[in-house]
Design a protein around this motif. Structure first.
Motif, PDB file in Angstrom:
ATOM      1  N   GLU A   9       5.582   7.578  -2.594  1.00  0.00           N
ATOM      2  CA  GLU A   9       4.754   6.991  -1.551  1.00  0.00           C
ATOM      3  C   GLU A   9       4.126   5.683  -2.000  1.00  0.00           C
ATOM      4  O   GLU A   9       3.643   4.920  -1.188  1.00  0.00           O
ATOM      5  CB  GLU A   9       3.672   7.983  -1.118  1.00  0.00           C
ATOM      6  CG  GLU A   9       4.267   9.165  -0.370  1.00  0.00           C
ATOM      7  CD  GLU A   9       3.228  10.063   0.242  1.00  0.00           C
ATOM      8  OE1 GLU A   9       2.037   9.724   0.206  1.00  0.00           O
ATOM      9  OE2 GLU A   9       3.620  11.104   0.771  1.00  0.00           O
ATOM     10  N   LYS A  10       4.122   5.400  -3.288  1.00  0.00           N
ATOM     11  CA  LYS A  10       3.503   4.166  -3.790  1.00  0.00           C
ATOM     12  C   LYS A  10       4.514   3.039  -3.929  1.00  0.00           C
ATOM     13  O   LYS A  10       4.178   1.882  -3.773  1.00  0.00           O
ATOM     14  CB  LYS A  10       2.815   4.430  -5.123  1.00  0.00           C
ATOM     15  CG  LYS A  10       1.660   5.400  -4.999  1.00  0.00           C
ATOM     16  CD  LYS A  10       0.795   5.355  -6.223  1.00  0.00           C
ATOM     17  CE  LYS A  10      -0.200   6.472  -6.230  1.00  0.00           C
ATOM     18  NZ  LYS A  10      -1.341   6.345  -5.480  1.00  0.00           N
ATOM     19  N   LYS A  11       5.731   3.338  -4.239  1.00  0.00           N
ATOM     20  CA  LYS A  11       6.748   2.305  -4.463  1.00  0.00           C
ATOM     21  C   LYS A  11       7.838   2.382  -3.394  1.00  0.00           C
ATOM     22  O   LYS A  11       8.988   2.074  -3.642  1.00  0.00           O
ATOM     23  CB  LYS A  11       7.378   2.484  -5.849  1.00  0.00           C
ATOM     24  CG  LYS A  11       6.412   2.325  -6.995  1.00  0.00           C
ATOM     25  CD  LYS A  11       6.094   0.873  -7.185  1.00  0.00           C
ATOM     26  CE  LYS A  11       5.273   0.681  -8.445  1.00  0.00           C
ATOM     27  NZ  LYS A  11       4.978  -0.697  -8.682  1.00  0.00           N
ATOM     28  N   TRP A  12       7.459   2.791  -2.178  1.00  0.00           N
ATOM     29  CA  TRP A  12       8.454   3.003  -1.131  1.00  0.00           C
ATOM     30  C   TRP A  12       9.220   1.737  -0.776  1.00  0.00           C
ATOM     31  O   TRP A  12      10.409   1.789  -0.513  1.00  0.00           O
ATOM     32  CB  TRP A  12       7.808   3.609   0.123  1.00  0.00           C
ATOM     33  CG  TRP A  12       6.876   2.677   0.817  1.00  0.00           C
ATOM     34  CD1 TRP A  12       5.540   2.564   0.628  1.00  0.00           C
ATOM     35  CD2 TRP A  12       7.229   1.698   1.787  1.00  0.00           C
ATOM     36  NE1 TRP A  12       5.033   1.569   1.420  1.00  0.00           N
ATOM     37  CE2 TRP A  12       6.037   1.020   2.138  1.00  0.00           C
ATOM     38  CE3 TRP A  12       8.423   1.309   2.387  1.00  0.00           C
ATOM     39  CZ2 TRP A  12       6.015  -0.003   3.069  1.00  0.00           C
ATOM     40  CZ3 TRP A  12       8.402   0.284   3.306  1.00  0.00           C
ATOM     41  CH2 TRP A  12       7.217  -0.358   3.647  1.00  0.00           C
ATOM     42  N   ALA A  13       8.569   0.584  -0.770  1.00  0.00           N
ATOM     43  CA  ALA A  13       9.253  -0.660  -0.396  1.00  0.00           C
ATOM     44  C   ALA A  13      10.311  -1.020  -1.445  1.00  0.00           C
ATOM     45  O   ALA A  13      11.412  -1.455  -1.101  1.00  0.00           O
ATOM     46  CB  ALA A  13       8.261  -1.796  -0.237  1.00  0.00           C
ATOM     47  N   ASP A  14       9.977  -0.821  -2.730  1.00  0.00           N
ATOM     48  CA  ASP A  14      10.956  -1.085  -3.785  1.00  0.00           C
ATOM     49  C   ASP A  14      12.143  -0.138  -3.652  1.00  0.00           C
ATOM     50  O   ASP A  14      13.292  -0.536  -3.819  1.00  0.00           O
ATOM     51  CB  ASP A  14      10.315  -0.915  -5.172  1.00  0.00           C
ATOM     52  CG  ASP A  14       9.227  -1.944  -5.434  1.00  0.00           C
ATOM     53  OD1 ASP A  14       9.275  -3.023  -4.802  1.00  0.00           O
ATOM     54  OD2 ASP A  14       8.339  -1.659  -6.256  1.00  0.00           O
ATOM     55  N   GLN A  15      11.857   1.115  -3.341  1.00  0.00           N
ATOM     56  CA  GLN A  15      12.930   2.101  -3.180  1.00  0.00           C
ATOM     57  C   GLN A  15      13.812   1.754  -1.974  1.00  0.00           C
ATOM     58  O   GLN A  15      15.027   1.882  -2.035  1.00  0.00           O
ATOM     59  CB  GLN A  15      12.347   3.512  -3.031  1.00  0.00           C
ATOM     60  CG  GLN A  15      11.697   4.030  -4.286  1.00  0.00           C
ATOM     61  CD  GLN A  15      12.670   4.122  -5.464  1.00  0.00           C
ATOM     62  OE1 GLN A  15      13.857   4.361  -5.286  1.00  0.00           O
ATOM     63  NE2 GLN A  15      12.165   3.887  -6.651  1.00  0.00           N
ATOM     64  N   ALA A  16      13.178   1.322  -0.881  1.00  0.00           N
ATOM     65  CA  ALA A  16      13.954   0.931   0.306  1.00  0.00           C
ATOM     66  C   ALA A  16      14.882  -0.229  -0.039  1.00  0.00           C
ATOM     67  O   ALA A  16      16.041  -0.266   0.373  1.00  0.00           O
ATOM     68  CB  ALA A  16      13.022   0.562   1.456  1.00  0.00           C
ATOM     69  N   GLN A  60       0.844  -1.195   0.000  1.00  0.00           N
ATOM     70  CA  GLN A  60       0.000   0.000   0.000  1.00  0.00           C
ATOM     71  C   GLN A  60       0.879   1.245   0.000  1.00  0.00           C
ATOM     72  O   GLN A  60       2.080   1.177   0.271  1.00  0.00           O
ATOM     73  CB  GLN A  60      -0.898   0.005   1.242  1.00  0.00           C
ATOM     74  CG  GLN A  60      -1.780  -1.214   1.382  1.00  0.00           C
ATOM     75  CD  GLN A  60      -2.806  -1.319   0.274  1.00  0.00           C
ATOM     76  OE1 GLN A  60      -3.370  -0.334  -0.172  1.00  0.00           O
ATOM     77  NE2 GLN A  60      -3.036  -2.542  -0.205  1.00  0.00           N
ATOM     78  N   ALA A  61       0.259   2.386  -0.258  1.00  0.00           N
ATOM     79  CA  ALA A  61       0.991   3.653  -0.236  1.00  0.00           C
ATOM     80  C   ALA A  61       1.453   3.955   1.190  1.00  0.00           C
ATOM     81  O   ALA A  61       0.758   3.662   2.154  1.00  0.00           O
ATOM     82  CB  ALA A  61       0.109   4.782  -0.761  1.00  0.00           C
ATOM     83  N   TRP A  62       2.641   4.529   1.309  1.00  0.00           N
ATOM     84  CA  TRP A  62       3.204   4.915   2.606  1.00  0.00           C
ATOM     85  C   TRP A  62       2.299   5.939   3.239  1.00  0.00           C
ATOM     86  O   TRP A  62       1.798   6.817   2.545  1.00  0.00           O
ATOM     87  CB  TRP A  62       4.598   5.496   2.358  1.00  0.00           C
ATOM     88  CG  TRP A  62       5.405   5.748   3.579  1.00  0.00           C
ATOM     89  CD1 TRP A  62       6.287   4.891   4.147  1.00  0.00           C
ATOM     90  CD2 TRP A  62       5.415   6.923   4.378  1.00  0.00           C
ATOM     91  NE1 TRP A  62       6.848   5.454   5.258  1.00  0.00           N
ATOM     92  CE2 TRP A  62       6.321   6.712   5.421  1.00  0.00           C
ATOM     93  CE3 TRP A  62       4.737   8.130   4.343  1.00  0.00           C
ATOM     94  CZ2 TRP A  62       6.582   7.652   6.400  1.00  0.00           C
ATOM     95  CZ3 TRP A  62       4.993   9.071   5.321  1.00  0.00           C
ATOM     96  CH2 TRP A  62       5.900   8.828   6.335  1.00  0.00           C
ATOM     97  N   PRO A  63       1.937   5.892   4.470  1.00  0.00           N
ATOM     98  CA  PRO A  63       2.376   5.042   5.566  1.00  0.00           C
ATOM     99  C   PRO A  63       1.328   4.011   5.998  1.00  0.00           C
ATOM    100  O   PRO A  63       1.073   3.863   7.195  1.00  0.00           O
ATOM    101  CB  PRO A  63       2.631   6.037   6.675  1.00  0.00           C
ATOM    102  CG  PRO A  63       1.521   7.045   6.515  1.00  0.00           C
ATOM    103  CD  PRO A  63       1.277   7.104   5.023  1.00  0.00           C
ATOM    104  N   ALA A  64       0.730   3.297   5.067  1.00  0.00           N
ATOM    105  CA  ALA A  64      -0.255   2.269   5.430  1.00  0.00           C
ATOM    106  C   ALA A  64       0.397   1.224   6.335  1.00  0.00           C
ATOM    107  O   ALA A  64       1.551   0.860   6.142  1.00  0.00           O
ATOM    108  CB  ALA A  64      -0.804   1.604   4.170  1.00  0.00           C
ATOM    109  N   ARG A  65      -0.352   0.753   7.316  1.00  0.00           N
ATOM    110  CA  ARG A  65       0.184  -0.212   8.287  1.00  0.00           C
ATOM    111  C   ARG A  65      -0.499  -1.563   8.141  1.00  0.00           C
ATOM    112  O   ARG A  65      -1.626  -1.659   7.687  1.00  0.00           O
ATOM    113  CB  ARG A  65      -0.052   0.298   9.707  1.00  0.00           C
ATOM    114  CG  ARG A  65       0.630   1.598   9.999  1.00  0.00           C
ATOM    115  CD  ARG A  65       0.290   2.050  11.393  1.00  0.00           C
ATOM    116  NE  ARG A  65       0.882   3.349  11.680  1.00  0.00           N
ATOM    117  CZ  ARG A  65       0.772   3.954  12.830  1.00  0.00           C
ATOM    118  NH1 ARG A  65       0.107   3.392  13.817  1.00  0.00           N
ATOM    119  NH2 ARG A  65       1.331   5.115  13.023  1.00  0.00           N
TER     120      ARG A  65
END
Length: 162
Positions: A69-76, A18-23
């Motif tokens: 905010e949409k691809k934050w995990a890929d960027q991390a 999900q988009a950051w900061p979804a938990r």
């Protein structure tokens, strides 16, 4: 993160889909508490101080969002990969730190580990079955086995100098 006891409460995690900061609930869909090695106390304190001092929507986050905010995990993942290449570590991302912690915690003291009870490590990792913990994180010790023969010459619970 409690810097006095080094316990880490994992009540939720960022939802990578999900988009950051979804938990989302942590792995296993249940909160848990884990331990931080004391050698990382200063690193954790630095991350906390930085998070508290940060302004704007990233205030309070140990690891702030990336531009996307949409691809934050890929960027991390990309940033972690770039850091790995620069420092020369042979690790495969942040999950490697979990693997290292669990493996060293389970390894006997005679083999250089911490010798922590496997059921305690299982609880900290959040595994439903002990076999998941031991099958994944217990490794065959290297080196000579003479300490095993010496240790088993005494009855359990008896001092070694009897």
């Amino acid at each position: 993160i409690d810097l006095d006891t080094l316990s880490v409460a994992v009540d939720w995690q960022l939802d990578r889909y999900q988009a950051w900061p979804a938990r989302a609930l942590p792995k296993g869909n249940k909160p848990r508490t884990t331990q931080l090695w004391s050698c990382y106390r200063d690193v954790a304190a630095s991350l906390i101080e930085d998070a508290v001092n940060r302004e704007g929507p990233d205030h309070g986050w140990l690891f702030p969002r990336h531009r996307s905010e949409k691809k934050w995990a890929d960027q991390a993942g990309k940033l972690a990969g770039a850091a790995r290449k620069r420092c020369g570590w042979q690790w495969r991302g942040f999950h490697w730190l979990r693997h290292g912690w669990a493996s060293w915690s389970l390894a006997p003291e005679s083999d250089g580990g911490y010798g922590i009870n496997p059921t305690r490590v299982q609880e900290w990792l959040g595994h439903a079955k002990l076999s998941t913990t031991t099958d994944t994180y217990v490794h065959k010790p290297r080196g000579d086995h003479s300490h095993i023969r010496e240790t088993t010459r005494r009855l359990p619970g008896r001092p070694t100098s009897e």
